[in-house]
Design an enzyme around this catalytic site. Structure first.
Site, PDB file in Angstrom:
ATOM      1  N   CYS A 198       0.804  -1.241   0.000  1.00 49.33           N
ATOM      2  CA  CYS A 198       0.000   0.000   0.000  1.00 49.33           C
ATOM      3  C   CYS A 198       0.831   1.282   0.000  1.00 49.33           C
ATOM      4  CB  CYS A 198      -0.916   0.063   1.217  1.00 49.33           C
ATOM      5  SG  CYS A 198      -1.253  -1.481   2.054  1.00 49.33           S
ATOM      6  N   TYR A 229      -6.193  -5.866  -9.125  1.00 46.47           N
ATOM      7  CA  TYR A 229      -5.848  -4.480  -8.817  1.00 46.47           C
ATOM      8  C   TYR A 229      -4.353  -4.210  -8.858  1.00 46.47           C
ATOM      9  CZ  TYR A 229      -4.586  -5.222  -3.824  1.00 46.47           C
ATOM     10  OH  TYR A 229      -3.974  -5.586  -2.657  1.00 46.47           O
TER      11      TYR A 229
HETATM   12  C1  LIG Z   1       1.362  -4.434  -4.284  1.00 46.42           C
HETATM   13  C2  LIG Z   1       0.356  -4.470  -3.162  1.00 46.42           C
HETATM   14  C3  LIG Z   1      -0.431  -3.373  -2.921  1.00 46.42           C
HETATM   15  C4  LIG Z   1      -1.359  -3.372  -1.887  1.00 46.42           C
HETATM   16  N1  LIG Z   1      -2.135  -2.277  -1.694  1.00 46.42           N
HETATM   17  C5  LIG Z   1      -3.052  -2.272  -0.692  1.00 46.42           C
HETATM   18  C6  LIG Z   1      -3.858  -1.125  -0.460  1.00 46.42           C
HETATM   19  O1  LIG Z   1      -3.742  -0.112  -1.158  1.00 46.42           O
HETATM   20  N2  LIG Z   1      -4.736  -1.159   0.572  1.00 46.42           N
HETATM   21  C7  LIG Z   1      -4.870  -2.279   1.373  1.00 46.42           C
HETATM   22  O2  LIG Z   1      -5.673  -2.248   2.304  1.00 46.42           O
HETATM   23  N3  LIG Z   1      -4.131  -3.380   1.156  1.00 46.42           N
HETATM   24  C8  LIG Z   1      -3.225  -3.410   0.146  1.00 46.42           C
HETATM   25  N4  LIG Z   1      -2.447  -4.524  -0.051  1.00 46.42           N
HETATM   26  C9  LIG Z   1      -2.672  -5.709   0.804  1.00 46.42           C
HETATM   27  C10 LIG Z   1      -1.976  -5.537   2.144  1.00 46.42           C
HETATM   28  O3  LIG Z   1      -0.614  -5.264   1.950  1.00 46.42           O
HETATM   29  C11 LIG Z   1      -2.151  -6.810   2.957  1.00 46.42           C
HETATM   30  O4  LIG Z   1      -3.519  -7.112   3.046  1.00 46.42           O
HETATM   31  C12 LIG Z   1      -1.591  -6.663   4.376  1.00 46.42           C
HETATM   32  O5  LIG Z   1      -0.238  -6.318   4.340  1.00 46.42           O
HETATM   33  C13 LIG Z   1      -1.806  -7.957   5.152  1.00 46.42           C
HETATM   34  O6  LIG Z   1      -1.227  -7.856   6.416  1.00 46.42           O
HETATM   35  P1  LIG Z   1      -0.733  -9.165   7.183  1.00 46.42           P
HETATM   36  O7  LIG Z   1      -0.383  -8.737   8.551  1.00 46.42           O
HETATM   37  O8  LIG Z   1      -1.706 -10.252   7.014  1.00 46.42           O
HETATM   38  O9  LIG Z   1       0.564  -9.648   6.398  1.00 46.42           O
HETATM   39  P2  LIG Z   1       1.860  -8.873   5.934  1.00 46.42           P
HETATM   40  O10 LIG Z   1       1.718  -7.412   6.014  1.00 46.42           O
HETATM   41  O11 LIG Z   1       2.210  -9.476   4.624  1.00 46.42           O
HETATM   42  O12 LIG Z   1       2.935  -9.270   7.020  1.00 46.42           O
HETATM   43  C14 LIG Z   1       3.401 -10.574   7.147  1.00 46.42           C
HETATM   44  C15 LIG Z   1       4.822 -10.501   7.677  1.00 46.42           C
HETATM   45  O13 LIG Z   1       5.218 -11.789   8.112  1.00 46.42           O
HETATM   46  C16 LIG Z   1       6.576 -11.979   7.778  1.00 46.42           C
HETATM   47  N5  LIG Z   1       6.803 -13.431   7.787  1.00 46.42           N
HETATM   48  C17 LIG Z   1       6.276 -14.357   6.944  1.00 46.42           C
HETATM   49  N6  LIG Z   1       6.646 -15.598   7.329  1.00 46.42           N
HETATM   50  C18 LIG Z   1       7.406 -15.442   8.428  1.00 46.42           C
HETATM   51  C19 LIG Z   1       8.074 -16.362   9.301  1.00 46.42           C
HETATM   52  N7  LIG Z   1       7.984 -17.683   9.114  1.00 46.42           N
HETATM   53  N8  LIG Z   1       8.786 -15.859  10.337  1.00 46.42           N
HETATM   54  C20 LIG Z   1       8.872 -14.529  10.552  1.00 46.42           C
HETATM   55  N9  LIG Z   1       8.253 -13.623   9.776  1.00 46.42           N
HETATM   56  C21 LIG Z   1       7.530 -14.077   8.730  1.00 46.42           C
HETATM   57  C22 LIG Z   1       6.716 -11.313   6.428  1.00 46.42           C
HETATM   58  O14 LIG Z   1       8.064 -10.982   6.145  1.00 46.42           O
HETATM   59  C23 LIG Z   1       5.830 -10.087   6.615  1.00 46.42           C
HETATM   60  O15 LIG Z   1       6.583  -8.985   7.072  1.00 46.42           O
HETATM   61  C24 LIG Z   1      -1.501  -4.536  -1.072  1.00 46.42           C
HETATM   62  C25 LIG Z   1      -0.699  -5.650  -1.314  1.00 46.42           C
HETATM   63  C26 LIG Z   1       0.220  -5.631  -2.338  1.00 46.42           C
HETATM   64  C27 LIG Z   1       1.071  -6.840  -2.580  1.00 46.42           C
END
Ligand SMILES: Cc1cc2nc3c(=O)[nH]c(=O)nc-3n(C[C@H](O)[C@H](O)[C@H](O)COP(=O)(O)OP(=O)(O)OC[C@H]3O[C@@H](n4cnc5c(N)ncnc54)[C@H](O)[C@@H]3O)c2cc1C
Length: 459
Positions: free
Chosen positions: A49, A180
């Site tokens: 994002c 998207y």
């Molecule tokens: C290009 C792009 C654009 C986006 N734009 C938007 C937007 O505009 N608005 C929006 O709402 N959402 C957007 N998203 C989606 C949003 O980024 C995700 O929904 C959000 O980051 C999910 O959060 P999370 O905590 O589930 O996982 P993440 O933010 O992905 O965090 C997971 C973390 O876990 C870590 N990890 C994984 N496995 C391990 C392990 N075994 N040990 C230690 N660490 C580990 C990873 O390194 C990562 O840092 C976008 C996604 C992408 C790819």
């Protein structure tokens, strides 16, 4: 199993969901540890994002320069420096990542750099061999880009992870996918000066969004110079002296500088050890959870993209917060995933909340549609052909607004506020009773009086 340390909660992944769960749980007095194997902040802050929105802003100056002439400006001799933008982005995400880490520290959360795996229903091990015993484990590992199907030369392509930091600006870009991510980057790079092609297997972009909005956005993307090529897949990629040669399924070959694969993401559960301790995964690899984010193993929870419910940052944050409330705040909190407002940051933007016309017509007996399409004031003066489209979807039996869709400038900002109204159960009468803010584009949302169509479902 002996442990080096005991904690109340071990969070795996310091992204949107994990950081929130850890901070709030620690605020309740829990002893919390969190592991991150890349950079604190996760996908959203580091390669989702945030950097994306920075690039969206950068790209839109191109339109501003062009449109300024209609308002009396002589156009400056503009040039764009990709390296400058990448460096600016890097500074900003580094700043944000440091704030996330500092907030964890302030809350008393122990941050461990490195990969973590689940070794038992109550055990986690770090890559350095350190073992933790945890009353609860929260899996917040997010998702990773998935390249499919596998074709020769696929390793020459990049994903959204790499596109932010390309050493050279891609003058010719092929984005593969119609979701998207593909469309946002297409919109960004065409304005920064790339020749952009978007190839996708289906016939239409943005599956699951409102049909009229998809058509409207298709026309806008084409008008901005993006070559949209439906019904195509990539058969192979080869590197030649003049660039990457991409063989497409219509027997054509496209020569480009970069191929962005944006064909989907998969939950990051591979080699995490979950299956070995009995955590049930769905076919797509996501962790199966109940309304409280609890997996099939009572001590293990999962939040955010790794559960593949609604893959958005605010949703992951809400799930993380609710989990901490449930486990340590004495407030069992389920997360409701209904009517989540969201935006696609193409130019123009698509902002949406609630049911599409298609969904409403397949689930409700009577559906009333109000829609409008117009050239906003800025376009009429600048000479831009960009239109704004708005659609209100109403349950004809109750007058309740069940969906609103906007394609146009600031549609994301509008979606946020429309989300409140739709979530509160506003009726079309409530919209009509709201005084307009003039002159704005958004005022159309409260001045659309004439129904465009009514659909009655056959019994
Ligand atoms: C290009 C792009 C654009 C986006 N734009 C938007 C937007 O505009 N608005 C929006 O709402 N959402 C957007 N998203 C989606 C949003 O980024 C995700 O929904 C959000 O980051 C999910 O959060 P999370 O905590 O589930 O996982 P993440 O933010 O992905 O965090 C997971 C973390 O876990 C870590 N990890 C994984 N496995 C391990 C392990 N075994 N040990 C230690 N660490 C580990 C990873 O390194 C990562 O840092 C976008 C996604 C992408 C790819």
């Amino acid at each position: 199993m002996t442990a080096d340390e005991e904690v109340d909660l071990f969070v795996i992944g310091a992204g949107s969901g994990g950081v929130r769960a850890a901070r709030i749980a620690a605020g309740y007095g829990a002893k919390v540890a969190i592991a991150e194997d890349f950079r604190v902040g996760g996908t959203c802050v580091i390669r989702g994002c945030v950097p994306k929105k920075i690039y969206v802003y950068a790209s839109r100056f191109a339109d501003e320069f062009e449109q300024s002439e209609g308002f009396g400006w002589s156009r400056p001799q503009a040039s764009f420096d990709w390296g400058h933008l990448v460096a600016t982005k890097e500074r900003e995400i580094t700043r944000l990542s440091a704030i996330y880490a500092a907030n964890l520290e302030k809350a008393g959360v122990a941050l461990h750099q490195g990969r973590a795996t689940v070794t038992g229903p109550n055990h986690v091990m770090l890559a350095n061999g350190r073992c933790f015993a945890a009353k609860y484990i929260a899996v917040a590992t997010g998702g990773v880009p998935e390249h499919r199907p596998h074709v020769p030369g696929l390793d020459l392509a990049i994903s959204s992870n790499e596109i932010f930091d390309l050493p050279d600006f891609p003058k010719r870009l092929l984005a593969v996918g119609a979701g998207y991510v593909a469309l946002e980057f297409a919109s960004i790079f065409v304005r920064l000066g790339s020749r952009v092609t978007v190839a996708f297997r289906g016939q239409t972009i943005l599956r699951g969004f409102d049909g009229d909005m998809r058509d409207g956005l298709t026309a806008e993307l084409q008008a901005s110079g993006i070559d949209l090529r439906p019904g195509l897949s990539v058969l192979g990629i080869e590197r030649h002296a003049d660039g990457l040669h991409v063989r497409l399924s219509d027997a054509s070959t496209l020569v480009v500088d970069q191929v962005l694969l944006a064909t989907g993401r998969r939950p990051a559960t591979r080699d995490l050890g979950l299956e070995h301790v009995g955590v049930e995964l769905a076919e797509d690899g996501s962790v199966k959870v109940d309304g409280f984010s609890r997996s099939s193993v009572p001590s293990i929870y999962a939040i955010g993209d790794v559960t593949n419910r609604v893959n958005l940052t605010p949703v992951a944050i809400r799930e993380g917060h609710a989990l901490a409330d449930t486990l340590f705040g004495d407030k069992p909190t389920p997360v409701e995933h209904h009517a989540i407002a969201t935006a696609v940051f193409t130019t123009p933007e698509l902002g949406t909340v609630g049911l599409t016309e298609e969904e409403a017509r397949s689930t409700l007996d009577v559906v009333d549609i109000y829609k409008t399409s117009f050239r906003p004031m800025k376009s009429t003066i600048s000479g831009s052909s960009t239109k704004t489209m708005m659609k209100i979807v109403v349950d004809g039996a109750t007058d309740r607004v069940v969906g609103v869709h906007v394609l146009g400038t600031d549609a994301g900002e509008m979606a946020q506020l429309l989300g409140i109204a739709v979530k509160m159960g506003a009726t079309k009468r409530d919209f009509d009773a709201t005084m307009a803010v003039h002159p704005t584009a958004a005022e159309e949302l409260v001045t659309m009086r004439t129904r465009t169509a009514r659909y009655v479902r056959e019994a």
